[in-house]
Design an enzyme around this catalytic site. Sequence first.
Site, short mmCIF file in Angstrom:
data_model
loop_
_atom_site.label_atom_id
_atom_site.label_comp_id
_atom_site.label_asym_id
_atom_site.label_seq_id
_atom_site.Cartn_x
_atom_site.Cartn_y
_atom_site.Cartn_z
N ASP A 43 0.70 -1.05 -0.04
CA ASP A 43 -0.01 0.02 -0.05
C ASP A 43 0.92 1.27 -0.02
OD1 ASP A 43 -2.18 -1.71 0.37
OD2 ASP A 43 -1.86 -1.80 2.51
N ASP A 101 -1.57 7.87 3.26
CA ASP A 101 -1.52 8.71 2.11
C ASP A 101 -0.75 10.00 2.50
OD1 ASP A 101 -2.65 9.91 -0.03
OD2 ASP A 101 -3.59 11.30 1.06
N GLY A 119 -11.43 -7.92 8.66
CA GLY A 119 -12.76 -8.14 8.80
C GLY A 119 -13.77 -7.41 9.43
N ASN A 154 -16.62 1.49 5.61
CA ASN A 154 -15.39 1.14 6.40
C ASN A 154 -14.45 2.36 6.29
OD1 ASN A 154 -13.57 -0.43 7.85
ND2 ASN A 154 -13.17 -1.74 6.47
N ALA A 155 -14.02 2.98 7.37
CA ALA A 155 -13.11 4.09 7.53
C ALA A 155 -11.72 3.50 7.44
CB ALA A 155 -13.26 5.01 8.66
N ILE A 156 -11.39 3.21 6.08
CA ILE A 156 -9.79 2.79 6.09
C ILE A 156 -9.39 3.37 4.58
CG2 ILE A 156 -9.86 0.81 7.51
CD1 ILE A 156 -9.44 -0.88 5.02
N ASP A 157 -8.08 3.21 4.24
CA ASP A 157 -7.57 3.46 2.96
C ASP A 157 -7.97 4.92 2.44
OD1 ASP A 157 -7.06 0.75 3.02
OD2 ASP A 157 -8.22 0.40 1.28
N SER A 173 -13.30 0.35 2.17
CA SER A 173 -12.79 -1.12 1.65
C SER A 173 -14.15 -1.91 2.17
CB SER A 173 -11.76 -1.35 2.73
OG SER A 173 -11.42 -2.87 2.49
N TRP A 175 -17.75 -3.61 2.64
CA TRP A 175 -18.92 -2.96 2.94
C TRP A 175 -19.58 -2.54 1.89
CZ3 TRP A 175 -15.49 -4.48 6.31
CH2 TRP A 175 -15.91 -5.07 7.60
N GLU A 210 -11.79 -1.24 -2.82
CA GLU A 210 -11.09 -0.67 -1.76
C GLU A 210 -9.78 0.47 -2.17
OE1 GLU A 210 -9.84 -3.58 0.91
OE2 GLU A 210 -8.30 -4.38 -0.29
#
Length: 323
Positions: A43, A101, A119, A154-157, A173, A175, A210
């Site tokens: 990533d 980021d 997960g 989903n609060a990622i990436d 990601s 969801w 995602e």
Amino acid sequence: MKLKRFRAAAVLAAALLAFLPSTAQAADYPDPLAISGQEIIHDPTVQHLKNGLYVAYSTGGIIGARVSKDMRQWDDAGNAFAEPPSWWYEYNSTGDPWAPDLSYRDGTYWLYYAVSSWGTNHSAIGVATSPTGMPGTWTDHGKVFSSETTDSWNAIDPGVIKAEGKLWMAFGSYWTGIRMVELDPKTGKAVEGATVQHLATRPDLPYAVEGPYVVKHGRYYYLFASYDACCSGVNSTYKIKVGRSTSVTGPYVDSSGTSMLEGGGDLLLAGHGRYVGTGGESVFRDHGHDWLAYHYYDADDSGTPKLGLNKLSWGHDGWPTVE
């Protein structure tokens, strides 16, 4: 008769290619830039810093860092932080951050990242600032935005872009896919009560999209995202797709006009040869050119995740391709 046989053979060949699109396309994907040194990464986010060095931050460690003088030889530079901020442990027991980021704005480097556990969408995105962008110089400012198991995202990436006079963060990601929220440019955190926009999803469970990243080129905003499965070495099926919109908040469509909210997206880069599961992408600009940074799993090295770098070119129709 020869002409008829030639035409028949051509029709048969076309029919066979129609049933083998991935094989035909894979031969056309360029290999990443040849690099050396510390290639292992996951990533990646890359920037050419004001001090002349290139830096790549990534999942792994306490936001692992690599530095380079020329984008070809990369050296291990430790981690962004000496130790995890205490609040990270709310989201996993090891204080493990994901998918950073890096951006530069108003004389400051901004590092966004996610903390979560596999997960679950009990997740949060945080932010840190630095005057130089170098590892060891970061000050953490806590949560930017979070999600809970009651949320449909989903609060990622995270992927941050300044556009239309405002600051925005794409994220998501699985969801319900890719989302976007407005940020306060002073704090770098989500505007209180901001609407959570919906940019992309898939019609099929588990909505495997995602890692969004939004770039402005010409009059369009381009949404890059990773589709299918990462993190399984040579069994990974990650690939990168792209759509575009005249507004940063969408709707994003592919070259056929299909919305990315309806499963659309043009395939930009997929695994080929030793380069398996290409994804976890970001885009950075250097010397007037756009570059795609991503990871792949090296089939010639037991599926080890490594740094991929390819220059992006933009066609007359405005769509990007990798070189």
